[in-house]
Design a protein around this motif. Structure first.
Motif, PDB file in Angstrom:
ATOM      1  N   PHE A 204     -24.794  71.814  94.570  1.00  0.00           N
ATOM      2  CA  PHE A 204     -23.716  71.615  94.783  1.00  0.00           C
ATOM      3  C   PHE A 204     -22.703  70.438  93.826  1.00  0.00           C
ATOM      4  CE2 PHE A 204     -20.922  70.834  99.527  1.00  0.00           C
ATOM      5  CZ  PHE A 204     -19.932  71.637  98.657  1.00  0.00           C
ATOM      6  N   VAL A 205     -21.824  70.361  93.453  1.00  0.00           N
ATOM      7  CA  VAL A 205     -21.292  69.396  92.572  1.00  0.00           C
ATOM      8  C   VAL A 205     -19.733  69.580  93.197  1.00  0.00           C
ATOM      9  CG1 VAL A 205     -20.837  68.072  90.049  1.00  0.00           C
ATOM     10  CG2 VAL A 205     -23.163  69.268  90.644  1.00  0.00           C
ATOM     11  N   LEU A 206     -18.995  68.026  93.410  1.00  0.00           N
ATOM     12  CA  LEU A 206     -17.620  68.503  93.369  1.00  0.00           C
ATOM     13  C   LEU A 206     -16.678  68.603  92.324  1.00  0.00           C
ATOM     14  CD1 LEU A 206     -16.981  65.230  96.299  1.00  0.00           C
ATOM     15  CD2 LEU A 206     -17.026  67.872  96.040  1.00  0.00           C
ATOM     16  N   ASP A 207     -15.874  68.887  92.514  1.00  0.00           N
ATOM     17  CA  ASP A 207     -15.018  69.195  90.907  1.00  0.00           C
ATOM     18  C   ASP A 207     -14.201  67.831  90.619  1.00  0.00           C
ATOM     19  OD1 ASP A 207     -15.521  71.942  90.106  1.00  0.00           O
ATOM     20  OD2 ASP A 207     -14.233  72.552  91.289  1.00  0.00           O
ATOM     21  N   GLN A 208     -13.950  67.610  92.062  1.00  0.00           N
ATOM     22  CA  GLN A 208     -13.338  65.927  91.504  1.00  0.00           C
ATOM     23  C   GLN A 208     -13.607  64.631  92.901  1.00  0.00           C
ATOM     24  OE1 GLN A 208      -8.654  66.987  92.965  1.00  0.00           O
ATOM     25  NE2 GLN A 208      -8.975  67.523  90.437  1.00  0.00           N
ATOM     26  N   GLY A 209     -13.535  63.621  92.055  1.00  0.00           N
ATOM     27  CA  GLY A 209     -14.369  62.221  93.270  1.00  0.00           C
ATOM     28  C   GLY A 209     -13.077  62.950  94.567  1.00  0.00           C
ATOM     29  N   VAL A 210     -13.767  61.750  95.114  1.00  0.00           N
ATOM     30  CA  VAL A 210     -12.699  61.799  96.326  1.00  0.00           C
ATOM     31  C   VAL A 210     -12.902  60.386  97.741  1.00  0.00           C
ATOM     32  CG1 VAL A 210     -14.994  62.775  97.874  1.00  0.00           C
ATOM     33  CG2 VAL A 210     -12.592  62.558  99.323  1.00  0.00           C
ATOM     34  N   ARG A 211     -11.810  59.738  97.906  1.00  0.00           N
ATOM     35  CA  ARG A 211     -11.895  58.413  98.121  1.00  0.00           C
ATOM     36  C   ARG A 211     -11.726  58.643  99.825  1.00  0.00           C
ATOM     37  NH1 ARG A 211      -8.534  54.434  95.311  1.00  0.00           N
ATOM     38  NH2 ARG A 211      -6.884  55.217  96.353  1.00  0.00           N
ATOM     39  N   LEU A 212     -12.426  57.622 100.784  1.00  0.00           N
ATOM     40  CA  LEU A 212     -11.814  57.388 102.452  1.00  0.00           C
ATOM     41  C   LEU A 212     -10.372  56.342 102.148  1.00  0.00           C
ATOM     42  CD1 LEU A 212     -11.791  58.005 104.908  1.00  0.00           C
ATOM     43  CD2 LEU A 212     -13.858  56.202 105.583  1.00  0.00           C
ATOM     44  N   ASP A 213      -9.371  56.371 101.997  1.00  0.00           N
ATOM     45  CA  ASP A 213      -8.745  55.165 102.595  1.00  0.00           C
ATOM     46  C   ASP A 213      -8.735  54.487 103.560  1.00  0.00           C
ATOM     47  OD1 ASP A 213      -7.442  55.471  99.728  1.00  0.00           O
ATOM     48  OD2 ASP A 213      -6.289  57.183 100.403  1.00  0.00           O
ATOM     49  N   ARG A 214      -8.334  55.481 104.684  1.00  0.00           N
ATOM     50  CA  ARG A 214      -8.638  55.218 106.079  1.00  0.00           C
ATOM     51  C   ARG A 214      -9.219  56.072 107.372  1.00  0.00           C
ATOM     52  NH1 ARG A 214      -3.783  55.337 106.407  1.00  0.00           N
ATOM     53  NH2 ARG A 214      -3.117  56.821 107.362  1.00  0.00           N
ATOM     54  N   THR A 215      -9.598  55.254 108.017  1.00  0.00           N
ATOM     55  CA  THR A 215      -9.860  56.073 109.823  1.00  0.00           C
ATOM     56  C   THR A 215      -9.498  55.983 110.214  1.00  0.00           C
ATOM     57  OG1 THR A 215     -12.128  57.104 108.000  1.00  0.00           O
ATOM     58  CG2 THR A 215     -11.925  56.587 110.313  1.00  0.00           C
ATOM     59  N   SER A 222     -10.559  57.893 130.332  1.00  0.00           N
ATOM     60  CA  SER A 222     -11.932  58.209 130.683  1.00  0.00           C
ATOM     61  C   SER A 222     -13.155  58.209 129.391  1.00  0.00           C
ATOM     62  CB  SER A 222     -12.385  59.303 130.585  1.00  0.00           C
ATOM     63  OG  SER A 222     -12.845  60.596 129.325  1.00  0.00           O
ATOM     64  N   LEU A 223     -12.661  57.278 128.393  1.00  0.00           N
ATOM     65  CA  LEU A 223     -13.780  57.023 127.055  1.00  0.00           C
ATOM     66  C   LEU A 223     -14.048  57.447 126.031  1.00  0.00           C
ATOM     67  CD1 LEU A 223     -15.434  54.184 128.426  1.00  0.00           C
ATOM     68  CD2 LEU A 223     -13.822  54.089 127.756  1.00  0.00           C
ATOM     69  N   ALA A 224     -13.556  59.270 126.429  1.00  0.00           N
ATOM     70  CA  ALA A 224     -13.849  59.676 125.647  1.00  0.00           C
ATOM     71  C   ALA A 224     -12.986  60.135 124.030  1.00  0.00           C
ATOM     72  CB  ALA A 224     -14.074  61.694 126.259  1.00  0.00           C
ATOM     73  N   VAL A 225     -13.588  60.219 123.491  1.00  0.00           N
ATOM     74  CA  VAL A 225     -12.852  60.289 122.177  1.00  0.00           C
ATOM     75  C   VAL A 225     -11.607  61.326 121.899  1.00  0.00           C
ATOM     76  CG1 VAL A 225     -13.469  60.379 119.190  1.00  0.00           C
ATOM     77  CG2 VAL A 225     -15.159  59.864 120.594  1.00  0.00           C
ATOM     78  N   LYS A 226     -10.825  60.756 122.104  1.00  0.00           N
ATOM     79  CA  LYS A 226      -9.236  61.208 121.953  1.00  0.00           C
ATOM     80  C   LYS A 226      -8.813  61.987 120.266  1.00  0.00           C
ATOM     81  CE  LYS A 226      -4.452  61.087 122.982  1.00  0.00           C
ATOM     82  NZ  LYS A 226      -3.669  59.643 124.402  1.00  0.00           N
ATOM     83  N   ARG A 227      -9.038  61.053 119.556  1.00  0.00           N
ATOM     84  CA  ARG A 227      -8.881  61.730 117.455  1.00  0.00           C
ATOM     85  C   ARG A 227      -9.598  60.968 117.210  1.00  0.00           C
ATOM     86  NH1 ARG A 227      -4.760  59.858 113.923  1.00  0.00           N
ATOM     87  NH2 ARG A 227      -4.102  61.497 113.048  1.00  0.00           N
ATOM     88  N   VAL A 228     -10.169  61.525 115.688  1.00  0.00           N
ATOM     89  CA  VAL A 228     -10.464  60.979 114.838  1.00  0.00           C
ATOM     90  C   VAL A 228     -10.119  61.758 113.161  1.00  0.00           C
ATOM     91  CG1 VAL A 228     -12.339  60.503 113.228  1.00  0.00           C
ATOM     92  CG2 VAL A 228     -13.214  60.537 116.047  1.00  0.00           C
ATOM     93  N   ALA A 229      -9.641  60.665 112.478  1.00  0.00           N
ATOM     94  CA  ALA A 229      -8.870  61.753 111.480  1.00  0.00           C
ATOM     95  C   ALA A 229      -9.312  60.814 110.146  1.00  0.00           C
ATOM     96  CB  ALA A 229      -7.213  61.826 111.464  1.00  0.00           C
ATOM     97  N   SER A 230      -9.600  61.210 108.816  1.00  0.00           N
ATOM     98  CA  SER A 230      -9.591  60.434 107.897  1.00  0.00           C
ATOM     99  C   SER A 230      -8.617  60.950 106.997  1.00  0.00           C
ATOM    100  CB  SER A 230     -11.221  60.574 107.061  1.00  0.00           C
ATOM    101  OG  SER A 230     -11.608  60.158 108.193  1.00  0.00           O
ATOM    102  N   ALA A 231      -7.991  59.293 105.792  1.00  0.00           N
ATOM    103  CA  ALA A 231      -6.801  59.855 104.676  1.00  0.00           C
ATOM    104  C   ALA A 231      -7.468  60.014 103.856  1.00  0.00           C
ATOM    105  CB  ALA A 231      -6.189  58.647 105.231  1.00  0.00           C
TER     106      ALA A 231
END
Length: 445
Positions: A204-215, A222-231
């Motif tokens: 398994f080799v990716l064709d392109q590199g990937v960078r995490l810009d922002r989380t 109620s302290l439950a996780v409402k949303r998680v997203a990554s750019a």
């Protein structure tokens, strides 16, 4: 000898005990996978926690391949044998449906009606009621909804398509999971922290590199996780080519990949560590986000400071322990040497401290996110298979065939036998309506 063997193979795979055993083995495998965490679902942080929580069970499960059940050879063999059994079953179902749809075997049992009408008149009457003549035998056979004979065929064929697709996925799937800090790049060819490959899958080799810009993440009241997203930004070499966003329950499809946002995230701490002999290095610590403002997240690092030294780390999302949404982490470091605690320090960005000659300075804090990359084919086959199963169910349950045989009587008139292939009680009114129109007397059949 070969003829005898070939004759017994279908019998073996069609035997009730064989079919039941294969079903139980498949169900047992899936049940086991629901109790033993699968590596591709846990991710690197989850696997570390699983090993820490179950120090005896986890190594044994990993050694036996129970954390990779869906790509295990035994699971593939079970699916393969199930496919063979279904192939033989489909063949028998097709033969039966062909005989019932086009054969000359007439109904000779069921509810009977004696009528003075001739065969030609009876045939015309039944055609008006939706019956069709089947075959060309002397005894006229007519069927309403002959396509209902094919319900079982489609049901078995659908299961076959689903299991063949599942086996294909198990053989060629590629899954890799990573934890990336903001600004960090995962390059093609870089080693996956967690990798799950099918038995016939290529590396398994990716064709392109990937960078995490922002989380980005958010907690509800109620302290439950409402949303998680990554750019994310994708790179061809050093050139950025695309920017995309992935979130929990909103996977990203990109150039043949499906990327999932895992429910794993937290803060990335960057420490400058100075050893007693003056050497300096920058250490990255990825810690899972705490569940509560007054609860800490923990991790141990036995390989950061050399042999016999364990760096024990915990952090609070809010130094004041009041909120999970505030960006005010507090990092606590403890150094153990040969099982003895040597001290601890409390750090916020820009602060520093010393334990047993080691200097620690917290340079900066970022965020990190857990991502899973999947490359596979065969999913459409599963949906097609379920559609075929549903279609077979509709034919089987909502269009059961009703059969009629017309036998000429030597004394004149004819004797009519009627039978519903399934659910006869639901179609009693249909028989009674026919009986009234034929103006005959019902007999015992």
């Amino acid at each position: 000898m070969n003829h005898v063997v070939m004759k017994h193979i279908p019998r073996f795979f069609l035997a009730r005990n064989t079919v039941l055993a294969l079903i139980l083995l498949a169900l047992a495998s899936m049940l086991l996978a629901s109790f033993i965490p699968q590596a591709f679902l846990l991710g690197p942080a989850g696997q570390a926690k699983w090993r820490a929580d179950y120090p005896r069970l986890a190594p044994l499960a990993e050694q036996l391949g129970l954390t990779h059940i869906y790509t295990h050879p035994v699971f593939a063999i079970i699916l393969f044998l199930t496919i063979i059994s279904l192939l033989f079953s489909c063949r028998e179902q097709v033969r039966l449906a062909l005989r019932q749809t086009f054969g000359d075997a007439a109904v000779t049992a069921g509810q009977g009606i004696v009528t003075s009408l001739g065969v030609t008149e009876l045939t015309s009457l039944l055609v008006r009621h939706g019956y069709r003549r089947i075959g060309r035998a002397t005894t006229v056979r007519m069927v309403r909804n002959p396509w209902g004979y094919w319900g079982n065929v489609l049901f078995h064929a659908g299961m076959l398509v689903v299991i063949v697709s599942s086996l294909w996925i198990a053989l060629i799937q590629q899954r890799g999971s990573i934890n990336l800090a903001e600004g960090e790049v995962f390059t093609p060819g870089q080693e996956w922290p967690t990798l799950d490959l099918g038995l016939l899958a290529r590396p398994f080799v990716l064709d392109q590199g990937v960078r995490l810009d922002r989380t980005d993440y958010e907690f509800g009241p109620s302290l439950a996780v409402k949303r998680v997203a990554s750019a994310l930004t994708f790179f061809d070499g050093d050139t950025p080519v695309a920017s995309r966003t992935v979130a929990v329950n909103q996977p990203l499809d990109y150039r043949g990949l499906r990327i999932y946002q895992r429910l794993e995230f937290g803060h990335a701490f960057y420490l400058t560590v100075t050893t007693p002999d003056g050497r300096r290095s920058v250490v990255q610590l990825l810690l899972a986000h705490p569940d509560k403002p007054d609860a800490a997240s923990y991790a141990d690092y036995p390989d950061k400071l050399g042999k016999n030294s364990v760096l024990r780390v915990k952090y609070f999302a809010d130094a004041e322990k009041r909120s999970l949404n505030r960006e005010n982490p507090l990092l606590v470091l403890r150094l153990d040497e040969s099982g003895t605690e040597r001290g601890q320090v409390y750090l916020t960005p820009g602060k520093e401290g010393t334990i047993a000659g080691y200097g620690f300075r917290l340079e900066k804090i970022g965020r990190w996110s857990g991502l899973t990359f999947v490359k596979l084919s065969g999913i459409p086959g599963i949906f097609v298979g379920f559609f075929i199963i549903c279609l077979g169910g509709v034919l089987h349950y909502f269009t059961p065939p009703r059969e009629v045989a017309i036998c000429s009587s030597p004394e004149g008139g004819a004797r009519v036998f009627w039978r519903a292939n399934r659910f006869a009680e639901f179609y009693r009114e249909e028989f009674e309506s026919l009986e009234a129109q034929l103006s005959g007397e019902k007999s015992d059949g």
